[in-house]
Write a protein that holds these residues in place. Structure first.
Motif, short mmCIF file in Angstrom:
data_model
loop_
_atom_site.label_atom_id
_atom_site.label_comp_id
_atom_site.label_asym_id
_atom_site.label_seq_id
_atom_site.Cartn_x
_atom_site.Cartn_y
_atom_site.Cartn_z
N GLN A 483 0.83 -1.20 0.00
CA GLN A 483 0.00 0.00 0.00
C GLN A 483 0.87 1.26 0.00
O GLN A 483 0.59 2.23 -0.70
N GLN A 486 2.34 1.75 -3.45
CA GLN A 486 1.24 2.10 -4.36
C GLN A 486 0.95 3.61 -4.24
O GLN A 486 0.89 4.32 -5.24
N LYS A 487 0.83 4.07 -3.00
CA LYS A 487 0.56 5.50 -2.76
C LYS A 487 1.68 6.37 -3.31
O LYS A 487 1.44 7.41 -3.92
N GLN A 488 2.93 5.91 -3.08
CA GLN A 488 4.08 6.68 -3.57
C GLN A 488 4.03 6.83 -5.08
O GLN A 488 4.25 7.91 -5.62
N SER A 489 3.71 5.70 -5.76
CA SER A 489 3.71 5.78 -7.23
C SER A 489 2.55 6.66 -7.71
O SER A 489 2.67 7.37 -8.70
N GLU A 490 1.41 6.63 -6.97
CA GLU A 490 0.29 7.52 -7.35
C GLU A 490 0.70 8.98 -7.19
O GLU A 490 0.40 9.82 -8.02
N LEU A 491 1.44 9.25 -6.12
CA LEU A 491 1.88 10.63 -5.89
C LEU A 491 2.80 11.10 -7.01
O LEU A 491 2.69 12.22 -7.50
N GLY A 493 2.80 9.91 -9.99
CA GLY A 493 1.93 10.02 -11.17
C GLY A 493 1.23 11.37 -11.22
O GLY A 493 1.10 11.98 -12.27
N VAL A 494 0.79 11.82 -10.02
CA VAL A 494 0.12 13.12 -9.92
C VAL A 494 1.13 14.20 -10.24
O VAL A 494 1.02 15.07 -11.01
#
Ligand code: CLF
Ligand code: SF4
Length: 494
Positions: A483, A486-491, A493-494
């Protein structure tokens, strides 16, 4: 199709599901009992070693989540002086070697052991570790062991000594079936030892300075050799003292390994001025957790490194990491009738061992199901646990956090951090939260059974995410790892 999950219900906890797959069942049923496999001498040796350590919470990191130890303080005298020791200091809230509240006679000590063996059946080891040196008090030490061995044959006996008189007593130690002996060795070079030991009392004479340290060093080496010849498992404790022996302990590690020591336990110096030790009063600092870990890491290529030591009091009781000595003060335990029962204990131990086997199988399955990635980042997580290798404690109740290093495939225990409990009398204490955050500042997550919104936010502000779960540590740590990244890669991506 996956078979139904196995439900684990360790005593006193909600049940935990560990799914065992077909592959595992198959692997289990084909590993032995078929009459066609032969066992090599090495396998027999490994199996024997496993049996010797599997219920000893200090010699096996895995066992320390499940089995407890107790110490009895029957040995008041010491024959050397260490600059980090002051046996006069006594505080029930303090946990460090040499500290004890009440001295016991061998008969009182045996009574205490039998009481605790009944009340805490997962107590498998009785150690004598002070408050002085057990072998400077050999009659009391051995008398205690004799009574306990006679009345409670399943309790393992353990001894921790400075080594000065060890080689004189190895025959007796062997005869009493004491299979685990610890020697504290802080140097193999007397010029280093000179800064640690002001005097040594040997064969009725006091030797000061390097003369005494040379005797201590020679006697420690003789003792280690004698243990190896007698096939007694030996652990070496070393106190890491920055600026004095920190650079030298790698050499100590080499020497003890070459002489057959089984395990090395490098512990941090405790030197608060209020303890009144020489080092405490002269401003000698202890190592930081980072310095300690770096030294342990650099030595761990050589031999097994103990990282779960909590520097117990000489009258400690309970799982390593919890101290229940105040429940068994002399006044209290002398009023209690021993309820030692070998059969009951064996049944409870069989239940614990079954649970451990299930944990191991689930962990093996988890590792097998993950693809190790080259250069996968490693992160540290802090875990609130009451034992049994479960995330099973509220954030606010934790007196310490166990630290695990997670790499996406498995979670490895690498240490612990003591803290003041956040929850005081039902309310969160702001000042202690600051201390907790400081203690686990290098962790990316804190894995807890429950946490309030307020500490959760403050931890997050400090870059530490909270993760609530009630399950096996290894599983929760990996869920958190996924998790988190996952959050790091979403960040990103943003
Ligand atoms: Fe006690 Fe020591 Fe035996 Fe363990 S403690 S005599 S080996 S039963 Fe264990 Fe405590 Fe560390 Fe010692 S955690 S201080 S290593
Ligand atoms: Fe204290 Fe143990 Fe050193 Fe003796 S050997 S002075 S009891 S720490």
């Amino acid at each position: 199709m996956t078979p139904p999950p196995i439900t684990l219900s360790p005593p006193g906890t909600p049940s935990v599901d560990l799914t065992v797959t077909k592959t595992q069942v198959k692997a289990k049923s084909s590993s032995g009992n078929c009459g066609c496999s032969s066992t090599t001498p090495q396998e027999i040796k490994d199996q024997r070693l496993k049996e010797r350590i599997e219920k000893h919470p200090c010699y096996s990191e895995e066992a320390h989540h499940h089995y407890a130890r107790m110490h009895v303080a029957v040995a008041p005298a010491c024959n050397i002086q260490c600059n980090y020791c002051n046996r006069k200091y006594d505080c029930a809230n303090e946990s460090r070697p040499g500290v004890v509240s009440e001295l016991l006679t061998p008969e009182e000590a045996a009574h205490k052991a039998l009481v605790i063996a009944g009340k805490i059946p997962q107590m498998t080891v009785l150690g004598i570790a002070g408050p002085g040196d057990p072998l400077a008090n050999p009659e009391k030490t051995f008398r205690t062991f004799e009574i306990v061995a006679d009345q409670a044959p399943d309790i393992k006996l353990c001894l921790s000594t400075n080594g000065l008189m060890l080689s004189d007593h190895v025959d007796k130690i062997k005869q009493l079936n004491v299979d685990h002996v610890t020697i504290t060795i802080n140097m193999v070079d007397p010029t280093v030892g000179e800064k640690i030991y002001p005097w040594v009392h040997y064969r009725r004479k006091r030797y000061r300075g390097i003369e005494g340290v040379k005797i201590l060093h020679e006697r420690q080496m003789e003792g280690l050799q004698a243990l190896q010849e007698a096939d007694i498992l030996c652990k070496i404790n070393s106190v890491m003292i920055p600026g004095i022996n920190d650079q030298h302990l790698a050499e100590v590690d080499d020497v003890i390994r070459s002489k057959g020591a089984f395990l090395h336990n490098i512990m941090p110096l405790i030197s608060a001025p209020e303890h009144g030790t020489h080092f405490g009063l002269t401003g000698q600092r202890g190592p930081t957790p980072k310095e300690l870990k770096a030294l342990q890491d650099s030595c761990s290529g050589n031999m097994k490194m103990m990282r779960h030591c909590r520097q117990c009091r000489a009258d400690a009781v309970g799982l390593i990491g919890e101290d229940r000595s105040q429940e068994f003060t002399k006044e209290k335990f002398m009023e209690m009738t021993p309820e030692y029962n070998l059969e009951t204990r064996q049944e409870i131990h069989a239940g614990i061992d079954k649970f451990r086997e299930q944990l191991k199988s689930a962990k093996a399955e988890q590792i097998a199901s993950k693809q190790p990635k080259q250069d996968a980042p490693k992160i540290l997580v802090a875990v609130a646990t009451k034992g049994q290798r479960l995330v099973n404690q509220h954030f606010g109740h934790a007196k310490e956090f166990q630290i695990f290093e997670v790499d996406g495939v498995e979670a490895k225990f690498v240490g612990h951090r003591k803290v003041d409990t956040y929850c005081q009398g039902g309310y969160g204490e702001e000042a202690t939260l600051e201390g907790v955050i400081k203690a686990i500042a290098d962790c990316k997550g804190v894995l807890v059974a429950k946490i309030g919104d307020c500490p959760k936010q403050e931890l997050l502000d400090a870059g530490i995410e909270s993760f609530e779960a009630y399950d096996v540590i290894d599983k929760v740590a990996l869920d958190f790892y996924e998790q988190y990244f996952q959050k790091q890669s979403e960040l990103v991506g943003v």
